[in-house]
Design an enzyme around this catalytic site. Structure first.
Site, PDB file in Angstrom:
ATOM      1  N   ARG A 222       0.859  -1.194   0.000  1.00  0.00           N
ATOM      2  CA  ARG A 222       0.000   0.000   0.000  1.00  0.00           C
ATOM      3  C   ARG A 222       0.894   1.242   0.000  1.00  0.00           C
ATOM      4  O   ARG A 222       2.001   1.224   0.568  1.00  0.00           O
ATOM      5  CB  ARG A 222      -0.887   0.039   1.248  1.00  0.00           C
ATOM      6  CG  ARG A 222      -2.029  -0.953   1.218  1.00  0.00           C
ATOM      7  CD  ARG A 222      -3.119  -0.528   0.235  1.00  0.00           C
ATOM      8  NE  ARG A 222      -4.271  -1.420   0.267  1.00  0.00           N
ATOM      9  CZ  ARG A 222      -4.488  -2.418  -0.596  1.00  0.00           C
ATOM     10  NH1 ARG A 222      -3.652  -2.667  -1.577  1.00  0.00           N
ATOM     11  NH2 ARG A 222      -5.578  -3.168  -0.501  1.00  0.00           N
ATOM     12  N   HIS A 270      -1.647   0.789  -9.481  1.00  0.00           N
ATOM     13  CA  HIS A 270      -2.394  -0.116  -8.607  1.00  0.00           C
ATOM     14  C   HIS A 270      -3.204  -1.149  -9.413  1.00  0.00           C
ATOM     15  O   HIS A 270      -4.427  -1.232  -9.299  1.00  0.00           O
ATOM     16  CB  HIS A 270      -3.323   0.678  -7.664  1.00  0.00           C
ATOM     17  CG  HIS A 270      -3.686  -0.111  -6.433  1.00  0.00           C
ATOM     18  ND1 HIS A 270      -3.803   0.431  -5.187  1.00  0.00           N
ATOM     19  CD2 HIS A 270      -3.963  -1.435  -6.258  1.00  0.00           C
ATOM     20  CE1 HIS A 270      -4.144  -0.496  -4.303  1.00  0.00           C
ATOM     21  NE2 HIS A 270      -4.249  -1.648  -4.941  1.00  0.00           N
TER      22      HIS A 270
HETATM   23  P1  NDP Z   1      -2.071 -11.952   4.409  1.00  0.00           P
HETATM   24  O1  NDP Z   1      -2.917 -11.408   5.494  1.00  0.00           O
HETATM   25  O2  NDP Z   1      -2.319 -13.342   3.915  1.00  0.00           O
HETATM   26  O3  NDP Z   1      -0.530 -11.867   4.828  1.00  0.00           O
HETATM   27  C1  NDP Z   1       0.009 -10.783   5.480  1.00  0.00           C
HETATM   28  C2  NDP Z   1       1.441 -11.104   5.876  1.00  0.00           C
HETATM   29  O4  NDP Z   1       2.051  -9.941   6.427  1.00  0.00           O
HETATM   30  C3  NDP Z   1       1.531 -12.205   6.933  1.00  0.00           C
HETATM   31  O5  NDP Z   1       2.621 -13.048   6.673  1.00  0.00           O
HETATM   32  C4  NDP Z   1       1.766 -11.400   8.212  1.00  0.00           C
HETATM   33  O6  NDP Z   1       2.471 -12.111   9.221  1.00  0.00           O
HETATM   34  C5  NDP Z   1       2.644 -10.290   7.673  1.00  0.00           C
HETATM   35  N1  NDP Z   1       2.655  -9.132   8.568  1.00  0.00           N
HETATM   36  C6  NDP Z   1       1.622  -8.389   9.013  1.00  0.00           C
HETATM   37  N2  NDP Z   1       2.039  -7.417   9.839  1.00  0.00           N
HETATM   38  C7  NDP Z   1       3.381  -7.552   9.923  1.00  0.00           C
HETATM   39  C8  NDP Z   1       4.400  -6.860  10.630  1.00  0.00           C
HETATM   40  N3  NDP Z   1       4.116  -5.843  11.446  1.00  0.00           N
HETATM   41  N4  NDP Z   1       5.679  -7.273  10.480  1.00  0.00           N
HETATM   42  C9  NDP Z   1       5.969  -8.329   9.683  1.00  0.00           C
HETATM   43  N5  NDP Z   1       5.055  -9.037   8.986  1.00  0.00           N
HETATM   44  C10 NDP Z   1       3.778  -8.646   9.104  1.00  0.00           C
HETATM   45  O7  NDP Z   1      -2.180 -10.913   3.196  1.00  0.00           O
HETATM   46  P2  NDP Z   1      -2.081 -11.169   1.626  1.00  0.00           P
HETATM   47  O8  NDP Z   1      -0.830 -11.891   1.345  1.00  0.00           O
HETATM   48  O9  NDP Z   1      -3.352 -11.742   1.110  1.00  0.00           O
HETATM   49  O10 NDP Z   1      -2.009  -9.649   1.098  1.00  0.00           O
HETATM   50  C11 NDP Z   1      -1.012  -8.770   1.556  1.00  0.00           C
HETATM   51  C12 NDP Z   1      -1.296  -7.358   1.092  1.00  0.00           C
HETATM   52  O11 NDP Z   1      -1.044  -7.223  -0.315  1.00  0.00           O
HETATM   53  C13 NDP Z   1      -2.733  -6.843   1.233  1.00  0.00           C
HETATM   54  O12 NDP Z   1      -3.023  -6.475   2.554  1.00  0.00           O
HETATM   55  C14 NDP Z   1      -2.719  -5.635   0.318  1.00  0.00           C
HETATM   56  O13 NDP Z   1      -2.235  -4.504   1.024  1.00  0.00           O
HETATM   57  C15 NDP Z   1      -1.711  -6.027  -0.750  1.00  0.00           C
HETATM   58  N6  NDP Z   1      -2.379  -6.307  -2.027  1.00  0.00           N
HETATM   59  C16 NDP Z   1      -2.121  -5.449  -3.071  1.00  0.00           C
HETATM   60  C17 NDP Z   1      -2.709  -5.650  -4.280  1.00  0.00           C
HETATM   61  C18 NDP Z   1      -2.397  -4.750  -5.426  1.00  0.00           C
HETATM   62  O14 NDP Z   1      -3.110  -4.778  -6.452  1.00  0.00           O
HETATM   63  N7  NDP Z   1      -1.350  -3.930  -5.356  1.00  0.00           N
HETATM   64  C19 NDP Z   1      -3.673  -6.740  -4.507  1.00  0.00           C
HETATM   65  C20 NDP Z   1      -3.842  -7.594  -3.361  1.00  0.00           C
HETATM   66  C21 NDP Z   1      -3.219  -7.370  -2.165  1.00  0.00           C
HETATM   67  P3  NDP Z   1       1.825 -13.416   9.936  1.00  0.00           P
HETATM   68  O15 NDP Z   1       1.883 -14.500   8.888  1.00  0.00           O
HETATM   69  O16 NDP Z   1       2.717 -13.684  11.061  1.00  0.00           O
HETATM   70  O17 NDP Z   1       0.416 -13.035  10.325  1.00  0.00           O
HETATM   71  C1  OXD Z   2      -6.538  -5.489  -3.064  1.00  0.00           C
HETATM   72  C2  OXD Z   2      -6.051  -4.520  -4.014  1.00  0.00           C
HETATM   73  O1  OXD Z   2      -6.350  -5.312  -1.863  1.00  0.00           O
HETATM   74  O2  OXD Z   2      -6.535  -4.511  -5.150  1.00  0.00           O
HETATM   75  O3  OXD Z   2      -7.123  -6.507  -3.503  1.00  0.00           O
HETATM   76  O4  OXD Z   2      -5.136  -3.762  -3.722  1.00  0.00           O
END
Ligand code: NDP
Ligand code: OXD
Length: 307
Positions: A222, A270
């Site tokens: 983000r 994005h």
């Molecule tokens: P998940 O919730 O499956 O995974 C999040 C990961 O981040 C987990 O491994 C979590 O750790 C880790 N995490 C969270 N907080 C911290 C921290 N403070 N320090 C270290 N690690 C941390 O999310 P997704 O993989 O499904 O998606 C991730 C992000 O990708 C979304 O939230 C979104 O912002 C972004 N995204 C962007 C898109 C785009 O088009 N650009 C599309 C889709 C998603 P733990 O495993 O220990 O909980």
């Molecule tokens: C999502 C994105 O969170 O599009 O799916 O960024």
């Protein structure tokens, strides 16, 4: 009981068909709601101004994987993020593309091409490139395995961290406490974190200083993760050699922003993923059914942790 659909209008016919085949009622837009008391779920990217208008609301469903754009939920309202293999695969593809772009010096060659310069530079094998993935969740893990299959030396970092992930090929996963060691071995840093109070601004001067000199940044998390002045400084001092960004702060990035004109940076607006309408509607249906049966809501967000 009805779902209020507030996503993009071009997705509505698919949602309508899937929900109506399942015998569910759907309002398209707040103006279509005949009685707010009928609304039990809301599917949206941009939420309604006042969630309190819906007294029987049970869940808000983000039509994307992230939820940082949504306000705090009223007591008792579940928050679900769309779980969709399509989203995960699209972001994985974008990360692989961006990694290869930086690994093979594409920003430099695009800049040289604009100047008509035929100037080769040394090529490194993927085995010599250490990739660090911040956020080893659903998307981070998928990207890690694809990059590993391309011979990159991949590690990840997650909140819980520890050991190696469970999948074949297993990628080492650092815990938050080992962030310095993780960053020190990240020639290419990929951010796939959710935006939370803990992760806001994480891509800043401290993180860039801990990377090997001349590292590359790949960011599909983000815009709020990225400290833009720190990015500029890191590029100008050579701490970072390049960046591929799908998310910025602000979005949209203004046309006169310096970032557009920096040849070391490639920006996509994005679009790492876009939620497929069928997958989104099926996820919403699964949420409705789970609420009815009292089982775990798919994509349930821990509202304390923020993801
Ligand atoms: P998940 O919730 O499956 O995974 C999040 C990961 O981040 C987990 O491994 C979590 O750790 C880790 N995490 C969270 N907080 C911290 C921290 N403070 N320090 C270290 N690690 C941390 O999310 P997704 O993989 O499904 O998606 C991730 C992000 O990708 C979304 O939230 C979104 O912002 C972004 N995204 C962007 C898109 C785009 O088009 N650009 C599309 C889709 C998603 P733990 O495993 O220990 O909980
Ligand atoms: C999502 C994105 O969170 O599009 O799916 O960024």
């Amino acid at each position: 009981m009805a779902l209020l659909f507030l996503s993009t209008p071009n997705r509505a016919p698919v949602w309508r068909a899937i929900l109506s085949e399942a015998g569910e009622t759907m309002f398209e837009g707040e103006e279509a709601v005949t009685d707010p008391a009928l609304v039990t779920e809301i599917a949206c990217w941009v939420p309604p101004k006042d969630l309190g208008r819906y007294p029987n609301l049970r869940a808000v469903i983000s039509v994307g994987a992230g939820v940082d754009h949504l306000p705090p939920m009223p007591p008792g309202v579940a928050l679900s993020r769309t779980l969709a293999p399509g989203i995960e695969a699209m972001v994985r593809d974008w990360v692989v593309m961006a990694t290869l772009l930086l690994h093979r010096d594409l920003p430099l060659y695009i800049d040289q091409a604009r100047q008509g310069l035929w100037r080769p530079h040394p090529v490194q094998p993927a085995t010599a490139r250490r990739v660090g993935i911040l956020g080893m969740g659903r998307i981070g893990r998928l990207a890690a395995h694809s990059l590993q299959a391309l011979d990159f030396d991949v590690a990840g970092l997650s909140r819980s961290g520890g050991g190696r992930d469970a999948e074949p090929g297993s990628v080492p996963v650092f815990a938050e406490g080992d962030v310095e060691a993780f960053l020190a071995r990240s020639d290419l840093l990929v951010c796939l974190l959710p935006l939370t109070s803990e992760t806001r601004g994480v891509l800043g001067a401290g993180t860039f200083a801990a990377l090997p000199a001349g590292a590359g940044l790949i960011h599909a998390g983000r815009g709020g993760h990225l400290d833009m002045p720190a990015l500029r400084e890191a590029l100008d001092t050579g701490r970072l050699s390049g960046a591929v960004l799908d998310v910025t702060d602000p979005e949209p990035l203004p046309a006169d922003h310096w970032l557009w004109r920096d040849p070391r940076v490639i920006i996509t607006p994005h679009v790492a993923a876009q939620t497929d309408a069928t997958e989104g509607a099926r996820h919403a249906l699964a949420v409705i059914r789970a609420l009815r049966l009292g089982t775990t809501v798919p994509g349930l967000v821990d509202q304390q942790k923020g993801y």
